[in-house]
Design an enzyme around this catalytic site. Structure first.
Site, PDB file in Angstrom:
ATOM      1  CB  VAL A  22      -4.545 -20.889  21.567  1.00 27.75           C
ATOM      2  CG1 VAL A  22      -5.745 -21.186  20.818  1.00 27.75           C
ATOM      3  CG2 VAL A  22      -3.605 -20.101  20.802  1.00 27.75           C
ATOM      4  CD  GLU A  55      -9.004  -4.702  28.811  1.00 29.18           C
ATOM      5  OE1 GLU A  55      -8.694  -3.825  29.571  1.00 29.18           O
ATOM      6  OE2 GLU A  55      -8.691  -5.756  29.288  1.00 29.18           O
ATOM      7  CG  ASP A  67      -7.996 -11.450  22.245  1.00 25.04           C
ATOM      8  OD1 ASP A  67      -6.543 -11.591  22.995  1.00 25.04           O
ATOM      9  OD2 ASP A  67      -8.599 -12.350  22.319  1.00 25.04           O
ATOM     10  CE  LYS A 121      -6.883 -15.342  22.976  1.00 29.81           C
ATOM     11  NZ  LYS A 121      -8.270 -15.081  23.716  1.00 29.81           N
ATOM     12  N   GLY A 169      -9.097 -16.658  32.373  1.00 26.96           N
ATOM     13  CA  GLY A 169      -9.200 -16.877  33.638  1.00 26.96           C
ATOM     14  C   GLY A 169      -8.157 -17.248  34.335  1.00 26.96           C
TER      15      GLY A 169
END
Lengths: 341, 341
Positions: free
Chosen positions: B154, B211, B222, B226, B319
């Site tokens: 998360v 994507e 997504d 989370k 990242g």
């Protein structure tokens, strides 16, 4: 865990209210059941009982105006002076929530040394000892295997120090900047809403955010004290007020507010610290930065890190329960360490 | 501390880069010097060496396309299958950074059970096992005295779970709501800047945020994964995707954006969880709320608590290094516990 509490004003009462209201929950969830064995005030009496004082009765006594209203009980000692009370308490932790003096840190500093001599951990809501003598307190605490915790001194109970020191461990923090004074942020927010500085200040005073003499807030000294503590906590060297350039918000005009807004910016009283030093002064912040959305009496800090870039924490910067929670959080930290030992 | 790393994509490489670049600092500051004894990929080979693999050489090999490029050494075993590698590794911790499957959690879940059977802690960057089987993993880990940590799942390395579970310990959290998907937040930010949904999506794809098939992001799945993890971490019961109402951002129009702005609000894809359940859906947020100032690919969560009111954490949500740091943070937490034991 036995506690002695110095200072029974808003913060001390906020903490004791939490123990009164959430005692059962804290015991069930964290196996945490601290005992307040001593409470000392400057002018409203002191109490010491080695078997513990009752939180609800303490709050009733202080609400009635003086700890002399606390019910009698075998073994209860009244009106010891604070130093004698600390030494006689047999407590594990000193909670210092007395009045702040950023010049001498007294009398709190003397209490801290007495507590360390008696083998106690220090949990401080009082900014004075941290701003003036943190390095020395830490060194003496380390000698006796004790901790010095002070989450309450920056952003009240919002866990700014715990975020930086524990949750961001592994990152290198190169800078922290933020809004550490709720009163000035409230005034600036009201100026954004169209008030003059003078009218916004009057409103802040009417709401109890600003003192009759607003100097400590509006000239930046309260924020500077917190910035000093933040710097010492983050960068593991000693900082003094002289390391900071301090400027307040008195000179900001509605024109300043308007011209910033015209280019998508707003004024905030920003405290910034790096390993080299820092400042407190009004700065223009782009409205898409998280600090720009911090309005009213709320506080915030943006940490600049090597691995995560910027991480910002926003939360209350004052309040009775909010600051009382910081004391609880420090105690839970001590408890966690003890349990693991 | 010996580690076996499953998955050597962005997150795994980000973590190994941190060890390569900050190894000396981690040792000096935290007395922390972990050893990677095994690395497994799906199609680019596996390596096992009981004395440890070299981070720089691992990164060079994978950059050259395959772990077969890692230099030979006595005792080095190549191309064991992942399960055999885990069982033979003698590691203390399994780092699972393989591809996510929110339905079956496989093959990661099988690796987790094998690691627990072999007496390892679990540190998961893979959302699958946490979303699908957290309660069971925790129960099995507790039986063998091991921990299951998953900060990476998360808000990448932004310490959202650690803030909630450690720094806010003592508070009761009644609700968490936030921006958990950077791609959709980037698209919404660009729509605020005047782009249509379609153009903003194309831009997000061109930048690599989205994507080619953007369904998982723009339809909210997504964020829902989370949210599920966040709910399970905060509220100590099991949640399933069926407990969440999920709606994406495809239907938002420039008119919606404009009419929100006209009343001082902006659209965000908000994930909200409470002990009862939750949702992921576009919501209008007042511009003076901290979540409104979260722009681009940044993530944020506002926790609603009994003692502090609202506390908001803002930071990166994706990242390589940012997520790699989460693995490091979990390991430092394990180390801290071990040291105290």
């Amino acid at each position: 865990m036995k506690l002695v509490l110095i200072g029974f004003g808003n913060v001390g009462q906020g903490f004791v209210e939490i123990l009164r209201d959430k005692g059962a929950e804290l015991q069930a969830r964290y196996d945490f059941a601290p005992q307040i064995v001593g409470v000392a005030t400057r002018s409203r009496g002191t109490l010491l009982h080695p078997d513990g004082l009752d939180p609800a009765a303490l709050l009733e006594a202080i609400a009635a105006g003086h700890l002399s209203r606390y019910p009698d009980a075998p073994g209860l000692q009244r009106d010891l002076d604070s130093l004698a009370l600390i030494r006689a308490s047999g407590a594990d932790v000193l909670l210092e929530a007395g009045p702040t003096n950023l010049q001498t840190a007294q009398p709190a500093l003397e209490y801290c040394y007495a507590a360390l001599d008696a083998g106690m951990h220090l949990v401080l809501a009082n900014k004075g000892p941290v701003a003036v003598a943190l390095a020395d307190l830490r060194a003496r605490a380390a000698e006796v295997g004790k901790d010095v915790l002070f989450e309450a001194t920056v952003m009240a109970g919002t866990p700014s120090l715990r975020l930086a020191q524990q949750a961001l461990a592994g990152c290198t923090i190169s800078e922290a900047r933020g809004i550490l004074n709720g009163t000035t942020n409230y005034i600036l927010t009201q100026m954004e809403n169209g008030l003059s500085y003078g009218d916004a200040l009057l409103q802040a005073q009417a709401l109890g955010y600003a003192e009759t003499d607003p100097t400590a807030d509006v000239d930046g000294w309260d924020a500077a004290g917190k910035a000093l503590i933040l710097a010492s906590a983050l960068f593991e060297r000693s900082f003094a007020l002289e390391d900071l350039v301090v400027e307040g918000i008195r000179k900001l005009t509605p024109d300043d507010i308007d011209s910033a807004r015209a280019v998508g910016e707003c004024w905030k009283l920003i405290a910034r610290v790096t390993p080299e030093g820092g400042f407190v002064r009004p700065q223009r912040i782009a409205t898409h930065h998280p600090l720009a959305a911090v309005s009213g009496a709320t506080n915030a800090i943006t940490f600049t890190t090597d691995l995560l870039g910027e991480v910002t924490l926003v939360g209350p910067g004052a309040g009775r329960k909010e600051t009382g929670f910081a004391l609880l959080a420090d105690l839970l930290d001590l408890k966690r360490k003890q349990t693991n030992v």
